[in-house]
Design a protein around this motif. Structure first.
Motif, PDB file in Angstrom:
ATOM      1  N   ALA A  65       6.816   3.451  12.144  1.00 38.01           N
ATOM      2  CA  ALA A  65       6.163   4.016  11.099  1.00 38.01           C
ATOM      3  C   ALA A  65       4.927   4.932  11.492  1.00 38.01           C
ATOM      4  O   ALA A  65       4.695   6.024  10.918  1.00 38.01           O
ATOM      5  CB  ALA A  65       5.573   2.956   9.946  1.00 38.01           C
ATOM      6  N   LYS A  66       4.478   4.560  12.712  1.00 37.84           N
ATOM      7  CA  LYS A  66       3.184   5.301  13.034  1.00 37.84           C
ATOM      8  C   LYS A  66       3.736   6.737  13.565  1.00 37.84           C
ATOM      9  O   LYS A  66       3.045   7.691  13.426  1.00 37.84           O
ATOM     10  CB  LYS A  66       2.593   4.478  14.328  1.00 37.84           C
ATOM     11  N   LYS A  69       4.653   8.971  10.577  1.00 41.83           N
ATOM     12  CA  LYS A  69       3.544   9.448  10.038  1.00 41.83           C
ATOM     13  C   LYS A  69       2.737  10.541  10.689  1.00 41.83           C
ATOM     14  O   LYS A  69       2.206  11.707  10.459  1.00 41.83           O
ATOM     15  CB  LYS A  69       2.328   8.537   9.721  1.00 41.83           C
ATOM     16  N   LYS A  70       2.634  10.471  12.283  1.00 43.80           N
ATOM     17  CA  LYS A  70       2.083  11.244  13.035  1.00 43.80           C
ATOM     18  C   LYS A  70       2.771  12.604  13.154  1.00 43.80           C
ATOM     19  O   LYS A  70       2.254  13.762  13.158  1.00 43.80           O
ATOM     20  CB  LYS A  70       1.921  10.583  14.473  1.00 43.80           C
ATOM     21  N   GLY A  75       0.038  10.738   5.239  1.00 47.85           N
ATOM     22  CA  GLY A  75      -0.547   9.460   5.199  1.00 47.85           C
ATOM     23  C   GLY A  75       0.708   8.277   4.693  1.00 47.85           C
ATOM     24  O   GLY A  75       1.879   8.756   4.401  1.00 47.85           O
ATOM     25  N   GLY A  76       0.468   7.095   4.973  1.00 47.16           N
ATOM     26  CA  GLY A  76       1.573   6.188   4.646  1.00 47.16           C
ATOM     27  C   GLY A  76       1.204   4.721   5.176  1.00 47.16           C
ATOM     28  O   GLY A  76      -0.133   4.461   5.415  1.00 47.16           O
ATOM     29  N   SER A  77       1.801   3.869   4.716  1.00 48.08           N
ATOM     30  CA  SER A  77       1.574   2.162   4.973  1.00 48.08           C
ATOM     31  C   SER A  77       2.654   1.631   5.409  1.00 48.08           C
ATOM     32  O   SER A  77       3.763   2.146   5.251  1.00 48.08           O
ATOM     33  CB  SER A  77       0.838   1.812   3.972  1.00 48.08           C
ATOM     34  N   ILE A  85       5.712   6.465   3.045  1.00 48.47           N
ATOM     35  CA  ILE A  85       5.200   7.637   3.289  1.00 48.47           C
ATOM     36  C   ILE A  85       4.927   8.260   2.027  1.00 48.47           C
ATOM     37  O   ILE A  85       5.640   8.449   1.227  1.00 48.47           O
ATOM     38  CB  ILE A  85       6.327   8.365   4.366  1.00 48.47           C
ATOM     39  N   GLN A  86       3.831   8.977   2.221  1.00 50.40           N
ATOM     40  CA  GLN A  86       3.275   9.876   1.003  1.00 50.40           C
ATOM     41  C   GLN A  86       3.938  11.152   0.760  1.00 50.40           C
ATOM     42  O   GLN A  86       3.923  11.858   1.878  1.00 50.40           O
ATOM     43  CB  GLN A  86       1.751   9.946   1.207  1.00 50.40           C
TER      44      GLN A  86
END
Length: 109
Positions: A65-66, A69-70, A75-77, A85-86
């Motif tokens: 996930a990290k 997103k990177k 952003g996301g969680s 993921i947004q």
């Protein structure tokens, strides 16, 4: 002393083959047989992309996930064993996961 040296000490007559010495480009993530599910939803009027269905270690999924997103710059969680993921990044995420060696299945429209 790394693992190969320890195995060499335990089994001196064993000769390693090139199949055993393959390098992995997925940063130590566990690659599963079942496909990851990539979904698109709208929550509170905003689009999100959800990756679900990972059966490996939770820390590996958090690292994935990290990385996603990177690389996308969004952003996301991570919660409830899902990566959220947004934005609508299904195509980009599916390409990245396929490059890492995962099977990906698109769910929904």
């Amino acid at each position: 002393m790394d693992l190969k040296d320890q195995l060499k000490n335990l089994f001196p007559e064993h000769e390693s083959t090139e199949a055993e010495d393959t390098t992995n480009d997925n940063e130590g993530l566990w690659i599963q047989d079942a496909p990851l599910l990539c979904k698109y939803e709208k929550r509170r009027g905003k689009p999100i992309t959800i990756i679900d269905g990972y059966t490996g270690a939770q820390e590996d999924f958090k690292q994935l996930a990290k990385d996603l997103k990177k690389s996308l710059g969004v952003g996301g969680s991570f919660k409830d064993d899902q990566i959220i993921i947004q934005g609508d990044y299904r195509i980009e995420i599916m390409d990245m996961l396929k490059d890492k060696g995962f099977l990906v299945k698109r769910v929904g429209g």
